[in-house]
Structures are given as C-alpha cells and as structure tokens.
Design a protein around this motif. Structure first.
Motif, PDB file in Angstrom:
ATOM      1  N   SER A  52       0.837  -1.206   0.000  1.00 18.70           N
ATOM      2  CA  SER A  52       0.000   0.000   0.000  1.00 18.70           C
ATOM      3  C   SER A  52       0.870   1.253   0.000  1.00 18.70           C
ATOM      4  O   SER A  52       0.754   2.105   0.861  1.00 18.70           O
ATOM      5  CB  SER A  52      -0.933   0.002   1.208  1.00 18.70           C
ATOM      6  OG  SER A  52      -0.180  -0.008   2.396  1.00 18.70           O
ATOM      7  N   GLY A  53       1.734   1.347  -0.980  1.00 16.57           N
ATOM      8  CA  GLY A  53       2.570   2.533  -1.114  1.00 16.57           C
ATOM      9  C   GLY A  53       3.539   2.702   0.030  1.00 16.57           C
ATOM     10  O   GLY A  53       4.574   2.063   0.093  1.00 16.57           O
ATOM     11  N   ASP A  54       3.216   3.565   0.980  1.00 18.85           N
ATOM     12  CA  ASP A  54       4.151   3.900   2.051  1.00 18.85           C
ATOM     13  C   ASP A  54       3.999   3.010   3.290  1.00 18.85           C
ATOM     14  O   ASP A  54       4.472   3.357   4.365  1.00 18.85           O
ATOM     15  CB  ASP A  54       4.018   5.387   2.430  1.00 18.85           C
ATOM     16  CG  ASP A  54       2.585   5.875   2.365  1.00 18.85           C
ATOM     17  OD1 ASP A  54       1.668   5.044   2.345  1.00 18.85           O
ATOM     18  OD2 ASP A  54       2.399   7.108   2.321  1.00 18.85           O
ATOM     19  N   ASN A  55       3.355   1.853   3.140  1.00 18.94           N
ATOM     20  CA  ASN A  55       3.238   0.836   4.207  1.00 18.94           C
ATOM     21  C   ASN A  55       2.777   1.398   5.549  1.00 18.94           C
ATOM     22  O   ASN A  55       3.335   1.098   6.591  1.00 18.94           O
ATOM     23  CB  ASN A  55       4.565   0.103   4.393  1.00 18.94           C
ATOM     24  CG  ASN A  55       4.507  -1.265   3.750  1.00 18.94           C
ATOM     25  OD1 ASN A  55       3.443  -1.730   3.352  1.00 18.94           O
ATOM     26  ND2 ASN A  55       5.642  -1.893   3.648  1.00 18.94           N
ATOM     27  N   LYS A  56       1.758   2.236   5.506  1.00 16.57           N
ATOM     28  CA  LYS A  56       1.206   2.773   6.730  1.00 16.57           C
ATOM     29  C   LYS A  56       0.279   1.753   7.368  1.00 16.57           C
ATOM     30  O   LYS A  56      -0.206   0.837   6.733  1.00 16.57           O
ATOM     31  CB  LYS A  56       0.402   4.043   6.427  1.00 16.57           C
ATOM     32  CG  LYS A  56       1.246   5.206   6.004  1.00 16.57           C
ATOM     33  CD  LYS A  56       0.385   6.405   5.795  1.00 16.57           C
ATOM     34  CE  LYS A  56       1.224   7.601   5.407  1.00 16.57           C
ATOM     35  NZ  LYS A  56       0.419   8.745   5.038  1.00 16.57           N
ATOM     36  N   THR A  57       0.034   1.962   8.637  1.00 13.05           N
ATOM     37  CA  THR A  57      -0.941   1.137   9.331  1.00 13.05           C
ATOM     38  C   THR A  57      -2.334   1.581   8.896  1.00 13.05           C
ATOM     39  O   THR A  57      -2.584   2.761   8.661  1.00 13.05           O
ATOM     40  CB  THR A  57      -0.785   1.304  10.857  1.00 13.05           C
ATOM     41  OG1 THR A  57       0.538   0.914  11.211  1.00 13.05           O
ATOM     42  CG2 THR A  57      -1.762   0.452  11.605  1.00 13.05           C
ATOM     43  N   CYS A  58      -3.217   0.615   8.793  1.00 14.85           N
ATOM     44  CA  CYS A  58      -4.579   0.880   8.347  1.00 14.85           C
ATOM     45  C   CYS A  58      -5.542   0.425   9.436  1.00 14.85           C
ATOM     46  O   CYS A  58      -5.361  -0.630  10.030  1.00 14.85           O
ATOM     47  CB  CYS A  58      -4.832   0.094   7.054  1.00 14.85           C
ATOM     48  SG  CYS A  58      -6.521   0.113   6.480  1.00 14.85           S
ATOM     49  N   GLU A  59      -6.531   1.249   9.713  1.00  8.93           N
ATOM     50  CA  GLU A  59      -7.592   0.862  10.629  1.00  8.93           C
ATOM     51  C   GLU A  59      -8.594   0.030   9.848  1.00  8.93           C
ATOM     52  O   GLU A  59      -9.081   0.462   8.809  1.00  8.93           O
ATOM     53  CB  GLU A  59      -8.307   2.115  11.154  1.00  8.93           C
ATOM     54  CG  GLU A  59      -8.094   2.394  12.601  1.00  8.93           C
ATOM     55  CD  GLU A  59      -8.875   3.618  13.029  1.00  8.93           C
ATOM     56  OE1 GLU A  59     -10.110   3.546  13.152  1.00  8.93           O
ATOM     57  OE2 GLU A  59      -8.217   4.654  13.232  1.00  8.93           O
ATOM     58  N   VAL A  60      -8.904  -1.159  10.330  1.00  7.19           N
ATOM     59  CA  VAL A  60      -9.824  -2.048   9.624  1.00  7.19           C
ATOM     60  C   VAL A  60     -11.092  -2.224  10.453  1.00  7.19           C
ATOM     61  O   VAL A  60     -11.027  -2.502  11.647  1.00  7.19           O
ATOM     62  CB  VAL A  60      -9.185  -3.433   9.375  1.00  7.19           C
ATOM     63  CG1 VAL A  60     -10.160  -4.358   8.657  1.00  7.19           C
ATOM     64  CG2 VAL A  60      -7.895  -3.290   8.577  1.00  7.19           C
ATOM     65  N   GLU A  61     -12.222  -2.010   9.794  1.00  4.86           N
ATOM     66  CA  GLU A  61     -13.527  -2.371  10.348  1.00  4.86           C
ATOM     67  C   GLU A  61     -13.948  -3.599   9.579  1.00  4.86           C
ATOM     68  O   GLU A  61     -14.272  -3.515   8.395  1.00  4.86           O
ATOM     69  CB  GLU A  61     -14.559  -1.271  10.105  1.00  4.86           C
ATOM     70  CG  GLU A  61     -14.665  -0.243  11.147  1.00  4.86           C
ATOM     71  CD  GLU A  61     -15.823   0.714  10.882  1.00  4.86           C
ATOM     72  OE1 GLU A  61     -16.731   0.419  10.064  1.00  4.86           O
ATOM     73  OE2 GLU A  61     -15.800   1.782  11.500  1.00  4.86           O
ATOM     74  N   LEU A  62     -13.926  -4.739  10.210  1.00  4.67           N
ATOM     75  CA  LEU A  62     -14.302  -5.978   9.545  1.00  4.67           C
ATOM     76  C   LEU A  62     -15.740  -6.309   9.951  1.00  4.67           C
ATOM     77  O   LEU A  62     -16.016  -6.535  11.119  1.00  4.67           O
ATOM     78  CB  LEU A  62     -13.348  -7.094   9.972  1.00  4.67           C
ATOM     79  CG  LEU A  62     -13.146  -8.203   8.967  1.00  4.67           C
ATOM     80  CD1 LEU A  62     -11.855  -8.901   9.240  1.00  4.67           C
ATOM     81  CD2 LEU A  62     -14.292  -9.135   8.938  1.00  4.67           C
ATOM     82  N   TRP A  63     -16.639  -6.281   8.970  1.00  5.30           N
ATOM     83  CA  TRP A  63     -18.051  -6.526   9.229  1.00  5.30           C
ATOM     84  C   TRP A  63     -18.352  -7.975   8.880  1.00  5.30           C
ATOM     85  O   TRP A  63     -18.400  -8.341   7.712  1.00  5.30           O
ATOM     86  CB  TRP A  63     -18.912  -5.572   8.399  1.00  5.30           C
ATOM     87  CG  TRP A  63     -18.828  -4.135   8.853  1.00  5.30           C
ATOM     88  CD1 TRP A  63     -17.691  -3.423   9.084  1.00  5.30           C
ATOM     89  CD2 TRP A  63     -19.910  -3.260   9.114  1.00  5.30           C
ATOM     90  NE1 TRP A  63     -18.007  -2.151   9.476  1.00  5.30           N
ATOM     91  CE2 TRP A  63     -19.361  -2.020   9.489  1.00  5.30           C
ATOM     92  CE3 TRP A  63     -21.290  -3.398   9.043  1.00  5.30           C
ATOM     93  CZ2 TRP A  63     -20.155  -0.929   9.813  1.00  5.30           C
ATOM     94  CZ3 TRP A  63     -22.078  -2.305   9.361  1.00  5.30           C
ATOM     95  CH2 TRP A  63     -21.508  -1.074   9.754  1.00  5.30           C
TER      96      TRP A  63
END
Length: 186
Positions: A52-63
């Motif tokens: 994901s480009g700059d390998n940032k952390t992503c907040e995931v909402e898993l439904w």
C-alpha cells in the motif's frame, strides 16, 4: 491513517466468523461449536496492508455479516461506505458455488466495486476433502482474486493473503481520494 470497511459475506456455515476472529486476533481458537451470526458483528483492528505505497498502518472495520437471508433488509445499510467485500464459501458444499453468484450480484455488482476491492475466499474447514485448485466458478467470479484458506495447516498464509488484499483496497481508496482532491482543485 486510512480506515477500511471490509464486509465478510457468504453462505451460512462457510467460516466467516472463524476467519474474522483469526484475522482480527480476537481468538486463537480455530474450532468450536457453530453459532450463526445474528445480523452483523463488527471487529476493529489495525493492520499493515502489503503493497500500500508507504506501508502505513490501516484501521480495519471488519463486518462479519450473517449468511441468513432473513437479514436481507439490513444489507443496504451494511453496504454503505464499504471499501471492500470478501465472499467466503466452503468448497466442500456444492450449493455454495451457486450461492456466491447471488452474493456477488447483491453486494459487488450493485455497488460497482472494482475487482481489486473484492476477494473470493474458499475456506477449507478441518478435515476438508476438497483439494486446493481450480473451482468451477461463473465467468464473472473467475475474474476476482481467489485464495484458499486453511487455518489448521497454513494460518499465516491466510493472514498474508488478506494483507495483500487490504493493500489493494487501500491503494484504491488512496487513488480515489487523490482524484477527488484533484477535481476540487480544477
């Protein structure tokens, strides 16, 4: 930080909750007694999406959505603002291959999601008889990325495949945001 809303959908007893719990580190227990999800469960966690480009952390909402059609009236609300859809099915159950076509048309076609925002996951339950390989999927489904998951034998492969998928979703969100910003500027 990007926030990705990912829907886990598919037929009853396909393994959506087990996979959601595993990917969100909610539980280490892979087995257990089957209890159908009522409506939806929302699990929130942070992840490092791959590529994901700059390998940032992503907040995931898993439904984790119920596979029961009695909740169909709620589905439009679940779909609102979703970033991606994962259709989970059990390849041991022949009816699931047909049923996922319905899930595709209701959740993916209706939202006009791009192929890289979608993922098919053939979830192999403990003692599964089906070998990993080509499945007889409808042509519109065969365009989507497909991964086989087996939490007993290759749990980290499942996590890595999900992180790669999440990276594609984040890239799509990023491109969409950039296009939106450019349209405001011009």
């Amino acid at each position: 930080m990007f926030k990705a809303k990912i829907l886990f959908i598919g037929p009853n007893e396909s393994g959506k909750t087990v996979l959601a719990n595993f990917l969100s580190d909610t539980t280490e227990n892979v087995g257990g007694e089957y209890r159908p999800t009522q409506g939806v469960r929302i699990l929130e966690f942070e992840s490092q999406p791959e590529g994901s480009g700059d390998n940032k952390t992503c907040e995931v909402e898993l439904w984790d959505c119920s596979g029961d059609f009695k909740f169909e009236s709620c589905w439009p609300a679940l779909m609102k603002d979703s970033s991606g859809v994962v259709i989970i099915f059990n390849p041991d159950v022949p009816s699931h291959l047909k049923e996922i076509e319905t899930w595709h048309s209701m959740f993916i076609s209706s939202q006009s999601l791009q192929d890289n925002q979608c993922l098919l996951m053939a979830h192999h339950k403990p003692g599964s008889a089906v070998e990993e390989g080509r499945l007889p999927l409808a042509s519109h489904l065969s365009r989507l990325p497909l991964i086989h998951s087996n939490l007993e034998e290759e749990p980290e492969d499942v996590r890595q495949a999900f992180c790669r998928y999440l990276g594609k979703v984040v890239n799509t969100l990023s491109e969409s945001r950039e296009q939106e910003e450019m349209s405001i500027i011009t």
